[in-house]
Design a protein around this motif. Sequence first.
Motif, PDB file in Angstrom:
ATOM      1  N   VAL B  34       0.869  -1.169   0.000  1.00  0.00           N
ATOM      2  CA  VAL B  34       0.000   0.000   0.000  1.00  0.00           C
ATOM      3  C   VAL B  34       0.906   1.218   0.000  1.00  0.00           C
ATOM      4  CG1 VAL B  34      -1.811   1.244   1.206  1.00  0.00           C
ATOM      5  CG2 VAL B  34      -1.741  -1.241   1.314  1.00  0.00           C
ATOM      6  N   ILE B  35       0.759   2.074  -1.010  1.00  0.00           N
ATOM      7  CA  ILE B  35       1.556   3.301  -1.022  1.00  0.00           C
ATOM      8  C   ILE B  35       0.609   4.492  -1.042  1.00  0.00           C
ATOM      9  CG2 ILE B  35       3.522   2.241  -2.179  1.00  0.00           C
ATOM     10  CD1 ILE B  35       2.594   3.637  -4.748  1.00  0.00           C
ATOM     11  N   GLY B  36       1.195   5.653  -0.870  1.00  0.00           N
ATOM     12  CA  GLY B  36       0.389   6.864  -0.849  1.00  0.00           C
ATOM     13  C   GLY B  36       1.111   7.945  -0.090  1.00  0.00           C
ATOM     14  N   PRO B  37       0.791   9.212  -0.344  1.00  0.00           N
ATOM     15  CA  PRO B  37       1.462  10.309   0.346  1.00  0.00           C
ATOM     16  C   PRO B  37       1.195  10.257   1.850  1.00  0.00           C
ATOM     17  CG  PRO B  37       0.086  11.109  -1.459  1.00  0.00           C
ATOM     18  CD  PRO B  37      -0.221   9.676  -1.285  1.00  0.00           C
ATOM     19  N   ASN B  38       1.929  11.046   2.622  1.00  0.00           N
ATOM     20  CA  ASN B  38       1.696  11.101   4.064  1.00  0.00           C
ATOM     21  C   ASN B  38       0.262  11.499   4.352  1.00  0.00           C
ATOM     22  OD1 ASN B  38       4.230  10.394   4.989  1.00  0.00           O
ATOM     23  ND2 ASN B  38       5.015  12.460   4.646  1.00  0.00           N
ATOM     24  N   GLY B  39      -0.333  10.838   5.332  1.00  0.00           N
ATOM     25  CA  GLY B  39      -1.691  11.194   5.704  1.00  0.00           C
ATOM     26  C   GLY B  39      -2.742  10.607   4.791  1.00  0.00           C
ATOM     27  N   ASP B 177       4.460  -2.482   8.549  1.00  0.00           N
ATOM     28  CA  ASP B 177       4.245  -1.042   8.422  1.00  0.00           C
ATOM     29  C   ASP B 177       5.603  -0.363   8.284  1.00  0.00           C
ATOM     30  OD1 ASP B 177       3.210   1.463   8.375  1.00  0.00           O
ATOM     31  OD2 ASP B 177       1.933   1.218  10.130  1.00  0.00           O
ATOM     32  N   GLU B 178       5.926   0.039   7.070  1.00  0.00           N
ATOM     33  CA  GLU B 178       7.198   0.680   6.742  1.00  0.00           C
ATOM     34  C   GLU B 178       8.400  -0.107   7.264  1.00  0.00           C
ATOM     35  OE1 GLU B 178       7.393   4.832   7.191  1.00  0.00           O
ATOM     36  OE2 GLU B 178       5.323   5.169   6.598  1.00  0.00           O
ATOM     37  N   MET B 208       2.265  -4.837   2.886  1.00  0.00           N
ATOM     38  CA  MET B 208       3.088  -3.838   3.567  1.00  0.00           C
ATOM     39  C   MET B 208       2.776  -2.420   3.134  1.00  0.00           C
ATOM     40  SD  MET B 208       6.882  -4.328   1.981  1.00  0.00           S
ATOM     41  CE  MET B 208       7.269  -3.998   0.285  1.00  0.00           C
ATOM     42  N   VAL B 209       3.133  -1.503   4.032  1.00  0.00           N
ATOM     43  CA  VAL B 209       3.090  -0.080   3.717  1.00  0.00           C
ATOM     44  C   VAL B 209       4.532   0.338   3.574  1.00  0.00           C
ATOM     45  CG1 VAL B 209       2.738   2.181   4.742  1.00  0.00           C
ATOM     46  CG2 VAL B 209       0.955   0.458   4.924  1.00  0.00           C
TER      47      VAL B 209
END
Lengths: 347, 270, 292
Positions: B34-39, B177-178, B208-209
């Motif tokens: 799972v990716i995506g900008p902060n928040g 998570d990261e 994973m993120v």
Amino acid sequence: MRIGDAKQSYAADEALWTSTTQQVWFGLLLLSLLLFPFFASPYLLYLACLVGIAVISATGLNILTGFTGLISLGQAGFMGVGGYTVAWLSLHTSLPFPIALLAAGLLSAAIGMVIGLPSLRIKGLYLAIATLAASVFLHFVFVEWASVTGGMAGLSLRSAQLFGLTFHNDFRMYFMIMPLAVLMLLAARNIFRTRIGRAFIAIRDRDISAEILGIPLLRYKLLSFALSSFYAGVAGGLFAYFYRVVTPESFPLSMSIFYLAAIIVGGMGSILGGVLGAIFMTLVPEGLKLLTTAITPIYPQAPVFMSPLLGVVFGVLIVGFLIFEPNGLAEVWRRIRRFFHLWPFRT
Amino acid sequence: MKILEAVNVHLSFGGVAALRDISFSVPEDSITTVIGPNGAGKTSLFNCISGFYRPQQGSIFFRGQDISRLKPPARAALGLARTFQNIALFRGMTVLDNIKLGAHVHTKTGLLGALAYLGPARREEMALREEVERRIIDFLEIDHIRRQPVASLPYGLQKRVELARALAMRPQLLMLDEPVAGMNREEKEDMARFILDIKEEWGVTVLMVEHDMSMVMDISDHVVVLNFGQVIASGLPQEVQKNPAVIEAYLGDGDIATLRRRLNANTEAA
Amino acid sequence: MDWLFFAEVSLAGLATGGLYALIALGFVIIYKATRVINFAIGEIMMFAAYLFLSFAGGMQLPPLIALPLAVLGGTILGGVVEKVMIRPMLGESPISVVMVTIGLASILVGMAEIIWTADPQLLPEFLPRDPVFLGEIYLAPKIAYGFLIGATVLVLYLLYFRFSRGGVALRATASDQAAAYSMGINVRRVFNLAWVFGSLAASLAGILVSATGGLSPQSGAIGLSVLVIVIVGGLDSILGALIAGLFVGWLETVAGAFFGGEYRMLATFSVLALILIIRPYGLFGTHEIERL
């Protein structure tokens, strides 16, 4: 210098005493505990009994507060439950003492679980205050439920019994208290070799993560409360057998604080710490008494200051250890051991 | 075959929506990232899956079973294991005990057994120790630190111990998570290798993120992109990389004229 | 039911509650600014009351001088305690800090017993003695004037926190320590200030409470009632402290008058237990959201 530390099996690595030296030391300790009453003066024997009781109760509190991170100001109340249970059983039945003590522990554990129920919703200091409220209620019950507890006058017990043997003096009481203390210490030590002990520590360190890793919080918090108050109940029962009288004032709030102080001074979250703390805090008042007796000829007013001075000393010990040695006497002990392990080399 | 499926998951705090109508699935035996900008809501999503947050709407299915109402420990028992963004190790325990704790749901010793530490309790502990040593400590190459308290370890090793603890949960689905945040290149490569091995040798599905794009593109089979609490794209890494919505979410609108206009608006506002 | 008696008891209870509220305010100030739960607040009160006894009784100073001196003494005590005992604990777990204050309480009780003996004593009279009537309801003068003084100080406090520079700094620190620090507020000084103000309120209330109830080294046990008040009101809520203070004061007095002294503690702690079950963070306290 400590050498020969390599192990060939996991069992050897997980043993409580991982080297022959340690086993020998422990054997010697048990032997001296066994022989102690035959050589000790009545005063020392009396002290040893007190220490034994304090060790059991402090270990119980340490399981709850030191290992699970739930602060309790109710330890004296739980001891009271145990004490009154034993007293009542001794007056109304002729049960042998192990059964009475077991009953004391179980009843206390049951009440401990009820008091622990709010621990799912409230944490930290709020919980501490809830346990404080609980001990106020227990004290009220001890005073007001006179038909069972004897009210303010309390109850006087008969001596403990087992197979026709009565435990009417300190010498015999020692052989009741000390084996029990050793046994309960080993049991507490064992807990922390297993999943249950690990779950307790996990809840103390990070409760939310612990839950996500598969630990049902309420169940383990209640388990910790139950275990801790079981220890307190047994200690309270021994206390009752030892003094052969219990009154509401036998278990004051200051006693709860005494035990908190003991595990802080000894070392929270360390079984050894609880033991050292209990010994130390039981001996401090006696040390002060000796000091007072020594000074009295020169300064006759000294005995008047005994009890307030004790309060001051307790307070200073609590504050001092928290500021300067937060891991308590157990850490001091570890440091000494390390010194000898490395000797003659320096760290 | 889907091992995990989220259907219309909606989560809000007060009036703020953290996840809006999220639907996605994790194919079995894959590495899904799972990716995506902060928040964007990535960690909130993880927290919903492991049960720390309860979404207001929607359901989460694990191997076809609706787990939305299950408490976190029950989900752990089903085989959902995870690590945390800000390392959540138990500071008062040694590395070994931290890892053993992971196996909590798979062990049975009760109170009396624990007090006595005889027979079954002892055998269970020994079996656990052996399993942990053989399968996990050797595999992650952390045998030299097993007796150390975790607080004293460097960051990279702490991350590895956390992975070890999650593995001790005998996961069916491992959520990371990261996993490589804050690591140096060498540590990142080690971690990527471990993750691939976990998938291939252990047969564990990984979700994973991660922010490190080169790692995401290298090892993922499937990528889900979140932005402002919504799924904006999902598919193979290469497809996602080219998706215009994804590029916009990460870099803003590519059009120079628009960017310039936005810049001007910002300067005027300031 | 004798309504006049009930009204008199209630009024006396509310007046006592006003003093409780003042102590609770001191407690909340310390908690809000420093996140320290001060179990020793009752003992600080007790200590200040003994100082007043020494100044007014022992040294025969007029009450108008003795009172400020004693309050000053209690205040200095608070400031010193913060510097010596609380500051080194910065960053330690709340449990440890609470235990430090419990230790402090034990020290203060012991010292009071050594200096002033364990026997209960009466404070010299310093409030007007004319009976106070509200309509038909009689109110003991000590309680009435004690309440008046307490309420005045309480209002002054509230104004100070609302409008002064120090008050704003204190509120800023309470709401976000790091942010306050980065805005140039001297957080350490604020911590000290909070203890000074908290102890000041406690000292004054201590003298006023002891003027009616007498004084002994065990007087600090009133701290338990205050603890109940702040839990009921919410640890970080000034409004909660005021309302809960009045309520608990009233409840204790009424329970004591109608059922007997042993029911005072029972009544307050029942309220406490009830609140902990239905509203664990108090009537007005903020419930902090847990994060992973």
